[in-house]
Design a protein around this motif. Structure first.
Motif, PDB file in Angstrom:
ATOM      1  N   LYS A 162       0.818  -1.212   0.000  1.00 12.93           N
ATOM      2  CA  LYS A 162       0.000   0.000   0.000  1.00 12.93           C
ATOM      3  C   LYS A 162       0.849   1.258   0.000  1.00 12.93           C
ATOM      4  O   LYS A 162       0.533   2.247  -0.666  1.00 12.93           O
ATOM      5  CB  LYS A 162      -0.923   0.005   1.226  1.00 12.93           C
ATOM      6  CG  LYS A 162      -2.136  -0.890   1.083  1.00 12.93           C
ATOM      7  CD  LYS A 162      -3.064  -0.681   2.277  1.00 12.93           C
ATOM      8  CE  LYS A 162      -4.325  -1.524   2.124  1.00 12.93           C
ATOM      9  NZ  LYS A 162      -5.248  -1.309   3.280  1.00 12.93           N
ATOM     10  N   THR A 163       1.901   1.234   0.792  1.00 19.38           N
ATOM     11  CA  THR A 163       2.764   2.411   0.887  1.00 19.38           C
ATOM     12  C   THR A 163       4.219   2.001   0.715  1.00 19.38           C
ATOM     13  O   THR A 163       4.659   0.981   1.259  1.00 19.38           O
ATOM     14  CB  THR A 163       2.602   3.113   2.250  1.00 19.38           C
ATOM     15  OG1 THR A 163       2.901   2.193   3.296  1.00 19.38           O
ATOM     16  CG2 THR A 163       1.181   3.625   2.427  1.00 19.38           C
ATOM     17  N   GLY A 164       4.964   2.774  -0.058  1.00 22.83           N
ATOM     18  CA  GLY A 164       6.385   2.496  -0.229  1.00 22.83           C
ATOM     19  C   GLY A 164       6.646   1.290  -1.101  1.00 22.83           C
ATOM     20  O   GLY A 164       5.761   0.766  -1.778  1.00 22.83           O
ATOM     21  N   ASP A 165       7.899   0.834  -1.067  1.00 23.28           N
ATOM     22  CA  ASP A 165       8.304  -0.299  -1.904  1.00 23.28           C
ATOM     23  C   ASP A 165       8.342  -1.611  -1.142  1.00 23.28           C
ATOM     24  O   ASP A 165       8.756  -2.628  -1.690  1.00 23.28           O
ATOM     25  CB  ASP A 165       9.683  -0.025  -2.511  1.00 23.28           C
ATOM     26  CG  ASP A 165      10.771   0.079  -1.452  1.00 23.28           C
ATOM     27  OD1 ASP A 165      10.427   0.220  -0.258  1.00 23.28           O
ATOM     28  OD2 ASP A 165      11.965   0.008  -1.814  1.00 23.28           O
ATOM     29  N   HIS A 166       7.924  -1.612   0.111  1.00 25.99           N
ATOM     30  CA  HIS A 166       7.941  -2.845   0.900  1.00 25.99           C
ATOM     31  C   HIS A 166       6.665  -2.943   1.728  1.00 25.99           C
ATOM     32  O   HIS A 166       5.996  -1.942   1.994  1.00 25.99           O
ATOM     33  CB  HIS A 166       9.163  -2.881   1.826  1.00 25.99           C
ATOM     34  CG  HIS A 166       9.153  -1.791   2.858  1.00 25.99           C
ATOM     35  ND1 HIS A 166       9.726  -0.558   2.633  1.00 25.99           N
ATOM     36  CD2 HIS A 166       8.637  -1.744   4.103  1.00 25.99           C
ATOM     37  CE1 HIS A 166       9.572   0.208   3.695  1.00 25.99           C
ATOM     38  NE2 HIS A 166       8.911  -0.489   4.613  1.00 25.99           N
ATOM     39  N   TYR A 167       6.352  -4.191   2.105  1.00 22.89           N
ATOM     40  CA  TYR A 167       5.172  -4.429   2.936  1.00 22.89           C
ATOM     41  C   TYR A 167       5.470  -4.024   4.383  1.00 22.89           C
ATOM     42  O   TYR A 167       6.623  -4.084   4.833  1.00 22.89           O
ATOM     43  CB  TYR A 167       4.780  -5.906   2.910  1.00 22.89           C
ATOM     44  CG  TYR A 167       4.418  -6.424   1.542  1.00 22.89           C
ATOM     45  CD1 TYR A 167       3.173  -6.154   0.984  1.00 22.89           C
ATOM     46  CD2 TYR A 167       5.311  -7.199   0.805  1.00 22.89           C
ATOM     47  CE1 TYR A 167       2.832  -6.645  -0.285  1.00 22.89           C
ATOM     48  CE2 TYR A 167       4.984  -7.698  -0.449  1.00 22.89           C
ATOM     49  CZ  TYR A 167       3.742  -7.405  -0.984  1.00 22.89           C
ATOM     50  OH  TYR A 167       3.412  -7.885  -2.232  1.00 22.89           O
ATOM     51  N   SER A 168       4.437  -3.649   5.108  1.00 21.46           N
ATOM     52  CA  SER A 168       4.580  -3.362   6.530  1.00 21.46           C
ATOM     53  C   SER A 168       3.362  -3.888   7.277  1.00 21.46           C
ATOM     54  O   SER A 168       2.283  -4.078   6.693  1.00 21.46           O
ATOM     55  CB  SER A 168       4.742  -1.859   6.784  1.00 21.46           C
ATOM     56  OG  SER A 168       3.535  -1.176   6.550  1.00 21.46           O
ATOM     57  N   VAL A 169       3.537  -4.134   8.569  1.00 23.72           N
ATOM     58  CA  VAL A 169       2.479  -4.728   9.378  1.00 23.72           C
ATOM     59  C   VAL A 169       1.271  -3.806   9.468  1.00 23.72           C
ATOM     60  O   VAL A 169       0.123  -4.223   9.278  1.00 23.72           O
ATOM     61  CB  VAL A 169       2.999  -5.055  10.790  1.00 23.72           C
ATOM     62  CG1 VAL A 169       1.864  -5.573  11.679  1.00 23.72           C
ATOM     63  CG2 VAL A 169       4.124  -6.083  10.725  1.00 23.72           C
ATOM     64  N   PHE A 170       1.502  -2.530   9.732  1.00 25.37           N
ATOM     65  CA  PHE A 170       0.403  -1.626  10.016  1.00 25.37           C
ATOM     66  C   PHE A 170      -0.351  -1.171   8.763  1.00 25.37           C
ATOM     67  O   PHE A 170      -1.511  -0.793   8.840  1.00 25.37           O
ATOM     68  CB  PHE A 170       0.919  -0.401  10.789  1.00 25.37           C
ATOM     69  CG  PHE A 170       1.245  -0.716  12.224  1.00 25.37           C
ATOM     70  CD1 PHE A 170       0.279  -0.620  13.202  1.00 25.37           C
ATOM     71  CD2 PHE A 170       2.517  -1.139  12.578  1.00 25.37           C
ATOM     72  CE1 PHE A 170       0.572  -0.934  14.520  1.00 25.37           C
ATOM     73  CE2 PHE A 170       2.823  -1.441  13.889  1.00 25.37           C
ATOM     74  CZ  PHE A 170       1.847  -1.338  14.865  1.00 25.37           C
ATOM     75  N   SER A 171       0.277  -1.227   7.605  1.00 30.26           N
ATOM     76  CA  SER A 171      -0.413  -0.783   6.388  1.00 30.26           C
ATOM     77  C   SER A 171      -0.985  -1.939   5.581  1.00 30.26           C
ATOM     78  O   SER A 171      -1.989  -1.766   4.871  1.00 30.26           O
ATOM     79  CB  SER A 171       0.533   0.030   5.510  1.00 30.26           C
ATOM     80  OG  SER A 171       1.606  -0.772   5.055  1.00 30.26           O
ATOM     81  N   ASP A 172      -0.380  -3.135   5.657  1.00 28.64           N
ATOM     82  CA  ASP A 172      -0.789  -4.234   4.782  1.00 28.64           C
ATOM     83  C   ASP A 172      -1.403  -5.433   5.502  1.00 28.64           C
ATOM     84  O   ASP A 172      -1.988  -6.295   4.841  1.00 28.64           O
ATOM     85  CB  ASP A 172       0.419  -4.719   3.970  1.00 28.64           C
ATOM     86  CG  ASP A 172       0.990  -3.632   3.081  1.00 28.64           C
ATOM     87  OD1 ASP A 172       0.215  -3.045   2.315  1.00 28.64           O
ATOM     88  OD2 ASP A 172       2.201  -3.355   3.187  1.00 28.64           O
ATOM     89  N   ILE A 173      -1.256  -5.523   6.819  1.00 29.26           N
ATOM     90  CA  ILE A 173      -1.750  -6.708   7.525  1.00 29.26           C
ATOM     91  C   ILE A 173      -2.848  -6.372   8.527  1.00 29.26           C
ATOM     92  O   ILE A 173      -3.913  -6.984   8.529  1.00 29.26           O
ATOM     93  CB  ILE A 173      -0.591  -7.432   8.242  1.00 29.26           C
ATOM     94  CG1 ILE A 173       0.415  -7.965   7.212  1.00 29.26           C
ATOM     95  CG2 ILE A 173      -1.116  -8.573   9.102  1.00 29.26           C
ATOM     96  CD1 ILE A 173       1.601  -8.675   7.806  1.00 29.26           C
TER      97      ILE A 173
END
Length: 957
Positions: free
Chosen positions: A107-118
């Motif tokens: 969703k944001t940036g070039d990598h996945y993150s816990v708070f934005s994607d999970i």
């Protein structure tokens, strides 16, 4: 806290015992030769020891990021899905969409993150959450710290242990409430279970009730309020050791009645508390899906008049308002003295003994107490690891709504009225029907049951007033008909909530999904990864205030299509997940984190027909509309028939696994994963903040499992196959083959194994052996197809013969070199006793086979059951000097000195520590590693026997 960690003490001892820092028992396959100086730990060593090792503290995500920064080759070993402040991690470890995992763009940036994607967009989490995928199988929970255990229990001298004493340190934290502290955290009154409370400190004696260890976190809700209260460290070991002579004796009165009425001590000259002992246990629950620690602490309150001073400890309504941070192990003077680096070995061993300590945070779950005639109160306090209590009590489904709340409130009122009426309800049938109005069955009431309850409600209207009230509640609960009743509305609402929760996860990116032999990227929309699902469900349980770290390790090397995957990548079919959860919600609208993991184990991990394993060719129920046969089965029939084999379950499994493993294994097997969750909470040394680490691992996996299976096969048949266990060439994998190929290389170097052709020399060629085996097989001869002959030839070319004539005098030493080991009966052994139980009986064998072969939804598999499973339920119980570094799923070679198969490889299945005054011992339950079970090809077993017979015959000729 120990002056030195056990890992540091081990490194110092390594030079004296010829060991290396990296997995000492595997020194033979370490490419660098042993030197007189122990190697300093590399960033890779530091990372794996931190993730999987035991100790007194956890590192924060920032500190782990610093380690990963200097870790060479980390991009192939570790992948991090960060929470907050992702920039702290080096870019090479961040979870980016790649060929080997990831569905949809972040969703944001070039990598996945816990708070934005999970996690859901709206959450109240104050703590940080990070996810660590560990890909290589060479290190993990089963192997870390085993060299410390091996060294500790193999080199203890009587003199060393006579100078050591059991060590225990306890920090007590209690909820002090809004009025209990000012903004700085200093107490404005004496908190419960504190030295100030015992001594009756006044306002001027701040030192007795100061801010000892800083802010701890939040406790459970107050008894009379939904507001959470602050936890503060209020006491340490001083409450168990302070003498009674410190009390104020200026106005002591021995009037028991007066003291009791005023809530004062009856005898001011009695000590406060005594710690009698503590028992700590690690026993897996369910199907071995959760491994966590529980403890029982035994205390003695010397004056029953002081019971109110420890009220949070004995009041069941204050659950969660007391925490214990417990450090336990050994104390040895050699570990505390200042000494030269070249001092004697005994001093070094004392250093290790003193460093054998670990720390953990526990929460009070229950307590019981008994009063003695002398006024002493004996108290038993049940403890659970901080986090596991939430896992067993917190509802992960979080299905709340007006309809559901209305039903639950009505149900609670009806249950209360039924309890008040007791035996005065008219008729046994009425009581039995009313008993179904409970949390476990209210949403699962059939229309017939609802109609019967409505009739009961109408009948009760004509009885006493109290029964009339019950009738009104039943009418309100069930409504006029089943379609419009509050129960039906609540059921529909629960199903919609489940569907929405899963649908919301399915719509967002999935950082972990990976293709398998049967699941392509085009089908990703039908699946959700285990990593995303479990993180989404468990984070609200554990991560409200504390930092939370998820760690996922790889599957075992015979887990069919999952063999090269990380556990986080396991695909779960969304429709099946929704259907099963809806069915469960009808029976019980709440599900704890532990129950949720057992649910996933039952319906997904344990189901061999799961698409994730790629075995639908054997288990699929899909049929060809024309022939009525399974289309996938049809393909198997063709391959099996072409190879000249009969169409049996074993042959179909063999063919399916051969396809899954790319034809690289001569004897492919399937070992169902045993996915287990381990929860540990420790403090961070720098911040004092709690960090909860949740680790998922396959108990049937591990670094030494390929080695163990090799030795087991060699011992059984005298030879084994040089299996080519390859990983994906295009992505990060478990790399199981690295360890086993290094093992083969070391065995060749010692000339303990030879190729079959080299071993037989001029006795026979491979082609001659193929001819003899083919002609000696029943019904074979010229009827063997060419494909099967070529397959046998390939098997013989890959067969390695173990030279027992050369190794028999030094076989155990070989085992010691390749795996962690425990030795019983030597002068320096720390094992006090060993009890071996051979449980080879028909009943247990049948149970083991049935459990391993259970089908979907608990139904048996309708296939040929001609011994496709190896099960050897032999158990071993060891009693040792206290060893805090034993851990569930560790695997050891145990030498009992019998020179029989009792000297074998065992896995740890249960641990209990007993600590008393002057005593600390550990009991370890173990089971032979064969008991994990492997689906094997019976035809291959027969072929092994034939090959063994041919080798023996040719040796004699």
């Amino acid at each position: 806290m120990p002056v030195k960690s056990a890992r540091q003490a081990y490194q110092d001892l390594a030079r004296y015992f010829g060991l290396r820092q990296r997995d000492a028992f595997l020194s033979a396959i370490n490419p660098s030769p042993a030197t007189g100086k122990a190697a300093q730990p590399t960033p890779k060593d530091l990372f794996f020891n931190e993730m999987f090792g035991d100790g007194t503290a956890f590192k924060s995500s920032n500190e782990i990021a610093d380690i990963l920064e200097n870790y060479k080759g980390v991009e192939n070993d570790v992948c991090v899905t960060p929470g907050k402040e992702a920039d702290r991690f080096p870019g090479k470890v961040l979870n980016k969409k790649a060929n080997d995992q990831g569905h949809k763009e972040p969703k944001t940036g070039d990598h996945y993150s816990v708070f934005s994607d999970i996690l859901p967009e709206k959450n109240d989490l104050k703590g940080d959450v990070s996810i660590y995928q560990v890909f290589p199988a060479a290190r993990g929970l089963d192997i870390t710290d085993t060299e410390i255990v091996t060294l500790f229990l193999s080199n203890l001298t009587s003199l060393d242990m006579t100078r050591a004493v059991p060590y225990i340190d306890i920090a007590v934290s209690t909820a002090v409430g809004k009025g209990g502290t000012d903004d700085s955290g200093n107490f404005t009154k004496n908190p419960h279970i504190s030295l100030g409370r015992f001594l009756g400190a006044d306002d001027n004696e701040m030192a007795l009730r100061g801010k000892f260890l800083g802010h701890i976190g939040k406790s459970a809700a107050n008894v009379n309020s939904d507001e959470q209260t602050n936890l503060q460290a209020v006491a340490g070991m001083e409450i168990f050791t302070t003498p009674q002579t410190l009390v104020d004796a200026s106005d002591v009165k021995y009037n028991e009645a007066s003291a009791a009425s005023k809530g004062q001590a009856i005898d001011a000259f009695r000590p406060f508390l005594n710690l009698e002992g503590i028992d700590i246990s690690i026993v897996p629950s369910g199907f071995g899906t959760i491994a966590y620690k529980t403890a029982k602490m035994t205390l003695k309150l010397f004056d029953r008049g002081r019971l109110r001073d420890i009220a949070p400890l004995v009041s069941p309504q204050r659950k969660g308002n007391v925490q214990f941070y417990i450090t336990y192990g050994w104390s040895h003077p050699d570990g505390l003295n200042i000494k030269r680096s070249g001092d004697a070995n005994g001093t070094r061993m004392g250093d290790l003994i003193n460093a054998m300590k670990i720390s953990e945070a526990y929460i009070v779950t229950n307590s019981s107490f008994s009063f003695g005639g002398d006024g002493v109160v004996s108290i038993d306090v049940d403890l659970a690891m901080l986090g596991t209590d939430a896992a067993s009590g917190h509802d992960v489904l979080s299905i709340d709504g007006n309809d559901i709340k209305k039903v639950m409130n009505l149900m609670d009122g009806i249950q209360k009225k039924i309890r008040d009426l007791r035996g005065s309800l008219p008729g046994t049938d009425v009581r039995q029907l009313l008993s179904r109005v409970n949390e476990d069955s209210i949403l699962n009431l059939s229309k017939a049951d609802q109609n019967q309850l409505r009739k009961i409600g109408k009948t009760l209207r004509n009885h006493r007033p109290d029964l009339k009230d019950l009738s009104v509640d039943l009418s309100t609960l069930l409504g006029a008909n089943s379609n419009a009743s509050p129960v039906q509305k609540a059921r529909v609402q629960a199903e919609r909530r489940i569907k929405k929760k899963i649908d919301d996860m399915a719509k967002t990116p999935d950082p972990f999904l990976r293709t398998t032999s049967s699941i392509k990227k085009s089908k990703f929309g039908k699946y959700i990864s285990f990593g995303k699902l479990i993180t989404n469900f468990l984070t609200p349980v554990f991560g409200e205030d504390d930092d939370l770290q998820f760690v996922f390790s790889p599957f075992n090397y015979s887990a069919a299509a999952m063999f090269d995957h990380n556990i986080s990548q396991f695909p779960i079919e969304i429709k099946t997940l929704q259907d099963k959860l809806k069915a469960i919600v009808k029976k019980k609208p709440k599900m704890s984190a532990l129950e949720f993991l057992q649910f996933l184990e039952t319906y997904f991990f344990s189901w061999q027909g799961n698409a994730a394993y790629g075995l639908r060719t054997v288990y699929s129920a899909k049929r060809d509309p024309k022939s009525g046969r399974s289309q996938l089965h049809r393909a198997i029939r063709q391959v099996t028939k072409k190879s000249g084999r009969q169409l049996t379950f074993n042959n179909k499994m063999h063919t399916a696994l051969t396809s899954i493993y790319g034809g690289e294994r001569d004897r492919p097997t399937f070992t169902p994963p045993q996915v287990t969750m381990n929860i540990v909470t420790r403090k961070n040394e720098k911040t004092g903040k709690n960090i909860t680490r949740i680790t998922f691992f396959d108990a049937a996996a591990g670094q030494v499992m390929p080695i163990i299976n090799t030795f087991n096969q060699a011992a059984r048949a005298g030879h084994f196959s040089n299996e080519n266990i390859t990983s994906s060439p295009t992505g990060r994998g478990a790399r199981h083959g690295e360890v086993i190929q290094a093992t083969y290389a070391a065995l060749r170097e010692r000339k303990l194994i030879l190729s079959l052709e080299s071993y037989l020399k001029k006795s026979a060629t491979i082609d001659e052996m193929v001819t003899r085996i083919r002609e000696g097989s029943k019904g074979a001869g010229k009827n063997w197809p060419k494909e099967r002959t070529e397959e046998l030839k390939k098997t013989l070319e890959n067969t390695l013969v173990f030279d027992f004539a050369l190794a028999k005098n030094n076989l155990k030493a070989l085992f010691f070199e390749f795996s962690p080991s425990l030795i019983y009966g030597t002068t320096t052994s720390g094992i006090l006793s060993a009890d071996l139980s051979s449980q080879q009986n028909d009943a247990l064998l049948s149970m083991a086979v049935t459990n391993a072969m259970i089908g979907k939804d608990g139904q048996p598999i309708a296939e040929d059951m001609s011994l496709p499973l190896m099960v050897h339920p032999t158990t071993l119980k060891l009693s040792t000097f206290g060893c805090p570094h034993f851990r569930f799923s560790q695997k050891y070679f145990v030498d009992l000195g019998t020179n029989t198969t009792a000297d074998n490889f065992y896995a740890v299945t249960g641990i209990s520590h007993t600590i008393r005054q002057g005593e600390y011992k550990t009991d370890v339950d173990m089971i032979q590693t064969d008991a994990y079970g492997s689906f094997v090809h019976v035809e291959s077993e027969i072929q092994d026997t034939i090959i063994s017979a041919e080798i023996a015959r040719l040796e004699k000729s």
